[in-house]
Design a protein around this motif. Structure first.
Motif, short mmCIF file in Angstrom:
data_model
loop_
_atom_site.label_atom_id
_atom_site.label_comp_id
_atom_site.label_asym_id
_atom_site.label_seq_id
_atom_site.Cartn_x
_atom_site.Cartn_y
_atom_site.Cartn_z
N ASP A 106 5.47 -3.06 -11.15
CA ASP A 106 4.29 -4.20 -12.23
C ASP A 106 2.96 -3.89 -12.19
OD1 ASP A 106 4.35 -5.02 -9.48
OD2 ASP A 106 4.97 -7.57 -10.51
N THR A 107 2.41 -3.33 -10.85
CA THR A 107 0.97 -3.37 -11.30
C THR A 107 0.46 -1.85 -10.01
OG1 THR A 107 -1.14 -3.87 -11.41
CG2 THR A 107 0.58 -5.20 -10.15
N LEU A 108 0.02 -1.41 -10.17
CA LEU A 108 -0.27 -0.83 -9.04
C LEU A 108 -1.90 -1.60 -8.16
CD1 LEU A 108 0.29 2.61 -9.79
CD2 LEU A 108 1.66 1.78 -8.66
N HIS A 109 -2.32 -2.04 -9.00
CA HIS A 109 -3.83 -2.74 -8.28
C HIS A 109 -4.14 -3.16 -7.13
CE1 HIS A 109 -6.15 -2.46 -12.35
NE2 HIS A 109 -4.69 -2.90 -12.70
N GLN A 110 -3.11 -3.09 -6.77
CA GLN A 110 -3.16 -4.38 -5.18
C GLN A 110 -2.99 -3.18 -4.36
OE1 GLN A 110 -1.80 -7.11 -4.63
NE2 GLN A 110 -1.88 -6.94 -2.25
N PHE A 111 -3.03 -1.42 -4.39
CA PHE A 111 -2.94 -0.96 -3.50
C PHE A 111 -4.21 -0.10 -3.74
CE2 PHE A 111 1.79 -0.80 -2.63
CZ PHE A 111 0.94 -1.65 -1.67
N ILE A 112 -4.64 0.22 -5.26
CA ILE A 112 -5.67 0.80 -5.79
C ILE A 112 -7.06 1.38 -5.21
CG2 ILE A 112 -6.98 1.63 -7.24
CD1 ILE A 112 -4.34 1.52 -9.38
N TYR A 113 -7.19 -0.42 -5.05
CA TYR A 113 -8.86 -1.16 -4.68
C TYR A 113 -8.40 -1.42 -2.89
CZ TYR A 113 -9.52 -1.28 -9.29
OH TYR A 113 -9.50 -0.86 -10.48
N ASN A 114 -7.42 -0.56 -1.87
CA ASN A 114 -7.33 -0.39 -0.86
C ASN A 114 -8.55 0.58 -0.09
OD1 ASN A 114 -6.94 -0.89 1.90
ND2 ASN A 114 -5.07 -1.68 1.85
N PRO A 115 -9.05 0.46 0.38
CA PRO A 115 -10.10 1.80 0.81
C PRO A 115 -9.18 2.49 1.81
CG PRO A 115 -11.03 -0.46 1.63
CD PRO A 115 -10.52 -0.30 1.07
N THR A 116 -8.23 1.82 2.46
CA THR A 116 -7.26 2.46 2.73
C THR A 116 -6.16 3.36 3.21
OG1 THR A 116 -6.44 0.89 4.66
CG2 THR A 116 -8.40 1.87 4.84
N LEU A 139 -5.72 -2.28 -17.99
CA LEU A 139 -6.24 -1.30 -18.31
C LEU A 139 -7.95 -2.84 -18.46
CD1 LEU A 139 -5.37 1.04 -21.66
CD2 LEU A 139 -6.20 1.42 -19.05
N ASP A 140 -7.79 -3.72 -18.58
CA ASP A 140 -8.62 -4.39 -18.57
C ASP A 140 -8.54 -5.65 -17.16
OD1 ASP A 140 -6.15 -6.11 -18.60
OD2 ASP A 140 -6.48 -7.01 -20.71
N VAL A 141 -8.36 -5.34 -16.50
CA VAL A 141 -8.26 -5.62 -15.15
C VAL A 141 -9.35 -4.79 -14.35
CG1 VAL A 141 -7.67 -5.58 -13.38
CG2 VAL A 141 -6.71 -6.34 -15.07
N HIS A 142 -10.81 -5.61 -14.54
CA HIS A 142 -11.89 -4.87 -13.36
C HIS A 142 -12.44 -5.33 -12.47
CE1 HIS A 142 -12.81 -2.67 -17.26
NE2 HIS A 142 -13.13 -4.62 -17.93
N THR A 143 -11.89 -4.81 -11.15
CA THR A 143 -12.44 -5.41 -9.82
C THR A 143 -13.42 -4.35 -9.49
OG1 THR A 143 -10.53 -3.98 -9.04
CG2 THR A 143 -10.01 -6.83 -9.33
#
Length: 337
Positions: A106-116, A139-143
């Motif tokens: 349902d989303t990939l943001h959980q892992f995308i912004y993990n530096p490791t 597209l509109d989620v900015h972290t």
């Protein structure tokens, strides 16, 4: 010849999107869905799940932010507060027991912004001949993005490179509004956050429940991309095809996916009216588009300059032929022709 090529393109692209949505062949191992607050990708995910059940494909749904999985889901895996290794192992064990699987994130943001986190390695480990991967990206989620080397691509560009098919969803009503403004050479309307108004998050007609617009970008094995826009109806009821005794354009496609350019609301108003009433453009236009018999005869009688040049035997060095008329005023100071 041009009409034949256009017809071939339309038929080919329609068959291609139907093949992608039906999951009958492994035409796209990794499909990326791009959505926003104005139009969620959940209706398209539900459409995928329904087609998967028709094709007898098991659906495994990896949930990070979804409380209720789409109807028809066979297995739900909770992904929150789990490391990539634990989640990867759980997915591998669940999918190993199934013949053919549609794996949905349902989303990939959980892992995308993990530096490791290594995104390409994680997605590659999930792909196999019997697994089709479907993932959503907002597209509109900015972290905050973790520090990366200067040459490293951002997560969205990396996902676009890895995906074999990219489907971007848009609100149908908002898309038509933009098209109407473009036809009249007006500035394009903005909706939701783009309006930059205090307190406004969603625009008018966001998340249209009747239909969505799907922008497809498909990558062939040769690397050539195919792009097309489609109209996908979400609700179809034969009893609701008419509203107040008139044909409802929202249901005029018969519940079938079509090219967006073929939808009567997306066409220019003159062409849509002509198609609806089976008229020629000359019958609804305010000016004459054709030629009269006299105009055709006069056009055939016009002798163009290159016709005279063809009658000569050549070898005159590009000499300019000009015959002065009665109204011409000869200037003696000019060079002789």
């Amino acid at each position: 010849m041009a009409d034949r090529a256009m017809q071939h393109r339309r038929l080919h692209n329609l068959l291609l999107i139907q093949k992608l949505l039906s999951l009958r062949t492994s035409s796209s191992p990794f499909t990326l869905l791009l959505d926003s607050a104005e139009q969620s990708a959940r209706p398209l995910v539900c459409h995928y799940v329904q087609n998967a059940k028709i094709s007898k494909i098991e659906v495994v749904f990896v949930s990070f932010q979804t409380l209720n999985a789409p109807p028809g889901t066979d297995l739900v895996i909770k992904g929150r507060r789990k490391s990539a290794a634990v989640l990867q192992n759980e997915i591998a064990i669940s999918c190993s027991k199934l013949k053919k699987v549609l794996l949905v994130f349902d989303t990939l943001h959980q892992f995308i912004y993990n530096p490791t986190f290594n995104l390409p390695a994680f997605l590659s480990s999930l792909l196999s001949p019997h697994i089709c991967l479907l993932a959503s990206y907002h597209l509109d989620v900015h972290t905050s993005v973790p520090p990366q080397p200067a040459y490293a691509p951002n997560p969205l560009k990396l996902l676009n490179y890895l995906a074999t098919a990219i489907l971007t969803v848009h609100s149908f009503t908002q898309t038509v509004a933009r098209k109407r403004a473009a036809d009249k050479s007006l500035s394009e309307p903005v909706f939701g956050i783009a309006e930059e108004k205090e307190g406004v998050i969603l625009g008018m007609c966001a998340n249209d429940p009747k239909a969505i617009v799907v922008e497809m970008e498909y990558r062939r094995k040769s690397g050539r991309g195919i792009k097309e826009w489609f109209y996908l109806p979400l609700v179809h009821n034969k009893n609701s095809e008419t509203v107040a005794g008139k044909r409802n354009p929202d249901y005029s496609t018969g519940g079938k996916i079509i090219l967006l350019e073929d939808h009567p609301l997306y066409l220019p108003q003159e062409i849509a009216m002509a198609k609806e009433h089976h008229l020629d453009l000359d019958e609804i236009s305010t000016f004459e588009l054709g030629l009269t018999a006299k105009q055709r005869v006069d056009r055939e009688g016009v002798v163009l300059p290159y016709f005279d040049a063809q009658k000569g035997e050549g070898g005159e060095g590009g000499r300019i032929l000009y015959e002065m008329g009665v109204e011409d005023d000869f200037d003696e100071e000019e060079d002789e022709i």
